[in-house]
Scaffold this motif. Structure first.
Motif, mmCIF file in Angstrom:
data_model
loop_
_atom_site.group_PDB
_atom_site.id
_atom_site.type_symbol
_atom_site.label_atom_id
_atom_site.label_comp_id
_atom_site.label_asym_id
_atom_site.label_seq_id
_atom_site.Cartn_x
_atom_site.Cartn_y
_atom_site.Cartn_z
ATOM 1 N N SER A 1 45.981 51.104 44.755
ATOM 2 C CA SER A 1 45.925 52.526 45.128
ATOM 3 C C SER A 1 44.682 52.795 45.975
ATOM 4 C CB SER A 1 45.933 53.427 43.891
ATOM 5 O OG SER A 1 47.087 53.199 43.114
ATOM 6 N N LEU A 2 44.345 51.847 46.844
ATOM 7 C CA LEU A 2 43.124 51.971 47.643
ATOM 8 C C LEU A 2 43.198 53.102 48.656
ATOM 9 C CD1 LEU A 2 42.284 48.193 48.296
ATOM 10 C CD2 LEU A 2 41.321 49.729 46.567
ATOM 11 N N TYR B 1 42.780 53.251 41.905
ATOM 12 C CA TYR B 1 42.479 54.638 42.234
ATOM 13 C C TYR B 1 43.720 55.528 42.074
ATOM 14 C CZ TYR B 1 38.029 52.947 44.007
ATOM 15 O OH TYR B 1 36.774 52.374 44.116
ATOM 16 N N GLY B 2 44.411 55.327 40.987
ATOM 17 C CA GLY B 2 45.563 56.109 40.581
ATOM 18 C C GLY B 2 45.760 55.829 39.105
ATOM 19 N N ASP C 1 39.505 51.577 33.174
ATOM 20 C CA ASP C 1 38.808 51.988 34.398
ATOM 21 C C ASP C 1 39.762 52.258 35.552
ATOM 22 O OD1 ASP C 1 35.962 51.824 33.541
ATOM 23 O OD2 ASP C 1 36.526 49.748 33.149
ATOM 24 N N ASN C 2 40.787 53.059 35.287
ATOM 25 C CA ASN C 2 41.644 53.558 36.345
ATOM 26 C C ASN C 2 41.335 55.040 36.552
ATOM 27 O OD1 ASN C 2 43.435 51.108 36.820
ATOM 28 N ND2 ASN C 2 43.601 51.390 34.610
ATOM 29 N N PHE C 3 41.974 55.658 37.534
ATOM 30 C CA PHE C 3 41.606 57.008 37.910
ATOM 31 C C PHE C 3 42.523 58.030 37.243
ATOM 32 C CE2 PHE C 3 41.275 60.710 40.677
ATOM 33 C CZ PHE C 3 39.902 60.787 40.858
ATOM 34 N N SER C 4 41.951 58.973 36.551
ATOM 35 C CA SER C 4 42.625 60.123 35.950
ATOM 36 C C SER C 4 43.337 59.803 34.637
ATOM 37 C CB SER C 4 43.606 60.770 36.932
ATOM 38 O OG SER C 4 44.105 61.974 36.392
ATOM 39 N N VAL C 5 44.276 58.841 34.637
ATOM 40 C CA VAL C 5 45.020 58.511 33.419
ATOM 41 C C VAL C 5 45.221 57.002 33.352
ATOM 42 C CG1 VAL C 5 47.084 58.927 32.055
ATOM 43 C CG2 VAL C 5 46.293 60.703 33.618
ATOM 44 N N ASN C 6 44.989 56.420 32.193
ATOM 45 C CA ASN C 6 45.212 54.982 32.055
ATOM 46 C C ASN C 6 46.681 54.659 31.761
ATOM 47 O OD1 ASN C 6 42.726 53.513 32.544
ATOM 48 N ND2 ASN C 6 41.883 54.591 30.773
#
Length: 452
Positions: free
Chosen positions: A187-188, A221-222, A242-247
């Motif tokens: 998700s770059l 990054y998602g 360490d993902n973005f917003s929700v694991n």
């Protein structure tokens, strides 16, 4: 009508022509950086390109074996020839050799490997630098089903690492296994706050019977792992951090089991949203015009959630809908920058149960943040420590004590083994009757709280 004697006088060649033909023999095709596409694709005379190997593998049971090396791609590798039950078409690395499929030279917004047929396997590859999705499984379930993607390393993709989906709920992509993969730094397209669209490290949309098992998904990054507009999924045994917003995210998803996952944040602030790490496990219903599959009948059991924003989150944003026939049981939640249990105000809660969990807060954030009426959620036999839970979440059999884990705050499953004298030992209730997804505990006379 032929007589038996007349048939016996036929030449053998004629008799063979009369008999039904059997299945063609499966063939192994080899690819090596030293090969040539004019070769027959044998082990001693391999093809040069992966695309040539895929094109040759047309019969059910055929396998493309890729020797060690880097294989740059300028076009998507399409697996469009189907296998059959028990005779998959397989694309795999040769005997654990390191095979790198590289998408640096792909056109903008191009996927690296696309599965477009049924009974396909992809095994043991490193897939990197896709300009869109690393491995895509896309199409109607009538055409795309029985696909297995296992043991791959997928990283540095602009969109999802591994993604399955279609655009019709009436014929969803189905019967998929995504297992034992390592997915990272995907998700770059959203890196640095450039949010063009949400995507999963690994996940599916408009799907049925998708299993995501024993994967490691991190630094995307998602969302880490997710299902949306999906039914009868399984998310189990994964390590997600360490993902973005929700694991782990269930969005408009039904009849799905989320179990035995280790979900955490190492406080890597590159993946913080609004100055917080991702939430651990989140259930919600976002808006998808023309589609309707509100989340219900899901089971969240036996997960370990450490240092997330909210460990468990029920969101009412967009469509709302609440927790419907949802079982949240035997989870271990340790530390968070927000509340460990967050429930948005929603009038849609119905016949849900939050039981046998351990919630230990380690900072200054509250243990719980339950909003609105929660009378349709049964809270029972939970352990609370490190703060004061709200009165509305307290239930029969609750415990207010230190659970005495082996190493609270650690990032290993065994860190959350209970001490022999833990107050959570033998203090739970059997919950198998509350959900068809939960295993029968009738053989055991004692039930511990938490995941361990």
């Amino acid at each position: 009508m032929f007589s038996l004697n007349l048939i016996k006088t036929f030449p053998i060649s004629v008799l063979l022509a009369i008999l039904p033909a059997g299945p063609l023999s499966a063939t192994d095709y080899y690819v090596a950086t030293s090969g040539n596409n004019q070769n027959p694709g044998t082990q001693n005379q391999p093809f040069r390109t992966v695309a040539r190997g895929i094109n040759a593998a047309r019969q059910p049971g055929d396998t493309v074996l890729i020797r060690a090396g880097i294989y740059p791609q300028s076009r998507t590798l399409n697996l469009a020839n189907p296998g059959t039950e028990g005779r998959f078409i397989t694309l795999k690395a040769f005997e654990n050799e390191e095979v790198i499929i590289d998408g640096s030279n792909l056109p903008e917004d191009a996927t690296l490997i696309a599965v477009l047929a049924h009974h396909i396997r992809i095994q043991g590859l490193t897939v990197r630098n896709s300009q869109k999705i690393g491995i895509s499984i896309w199409g109607p379930g009538t055409r795309v089903h029985a696909v297995e993607v296992s043991g791959n390393r997928v990283h540095h993709c602009q969109n999802s690492g591994i993604y399955a989906g279609f655009n019709r709920l009436s014929d969803p992509v189905r019967d998929l296994l995504i297992a034992d993969n390592i997915i990272s730094e995907c998700s770059l397209m959203n890196e640095g706050g450039r949010f063009s669209q949400w995507s999963f490290g690994a996940g599916a949309g408009l799907s049925r019977n998708v299993t995501l098992r024993n994967n490691t998904v991190s630094q995307c990054y998602g969302e880490g792992i997710g299902l949306y507009l999906s039914n009868k999924g399984t998310i189990e045994g994964n390590t997600v951090h360490d993902n973005f917003s929700v694991n782990i995210y269930l969005d408009n998803t039904t009849n799905t089991r989320v179990s035995r996952n280790l979900v955490y944040s190492t406080e890597d602030q590159r993946f913080y949203r609004f100055n917080h790490p991702a939430s651990g496990i989140q259930i919600a219903n976002e808006n998808y015009p023309g589609f309707n599959n509100p989340s219900s009948d899901n089971t969240i059991v036996g997960n370990i959630l450490v240092n997330n924003f909210h460990a468990i989150y029920s969101g009412s944003y967009q469509r709302g809908g609440g927790l419907k026939r949802t079982l949240i049981a035997h989870n271990t939640a340790c530390g968070s920058t927000g509340s460990l249990l967050h429930i948005d105000a929603d009038r849609g809660h119905d016949q849900s149960h939050i039981v046998n969990n351990i919630f230990q807060q380690t900072g200054n954030a509250p243990l719980t943040d339950a909003n609105g009426a929660v009378d349709q959620i049964d809270f029972d036999h939970n352990l609370w420590f490190g703060g004061t839970p709200q009165q509305v979440v307290l239930g029969t059999g609750d415990i207010r004590a230190n659970p005495q884990w082996k190493n609270p705050g650690g990032y290993q499953i065994e860190d959350y083994d209970l001490h022999p004298l833990s107050p959570a030992k033998n203090r739970g209730i059997r919950v198998n009757e509350l959900s068809s997804f939960y295993p029968d505990q009738s053989a055991s006379s004692t039930v511990n709280l938490g995941a361990r």
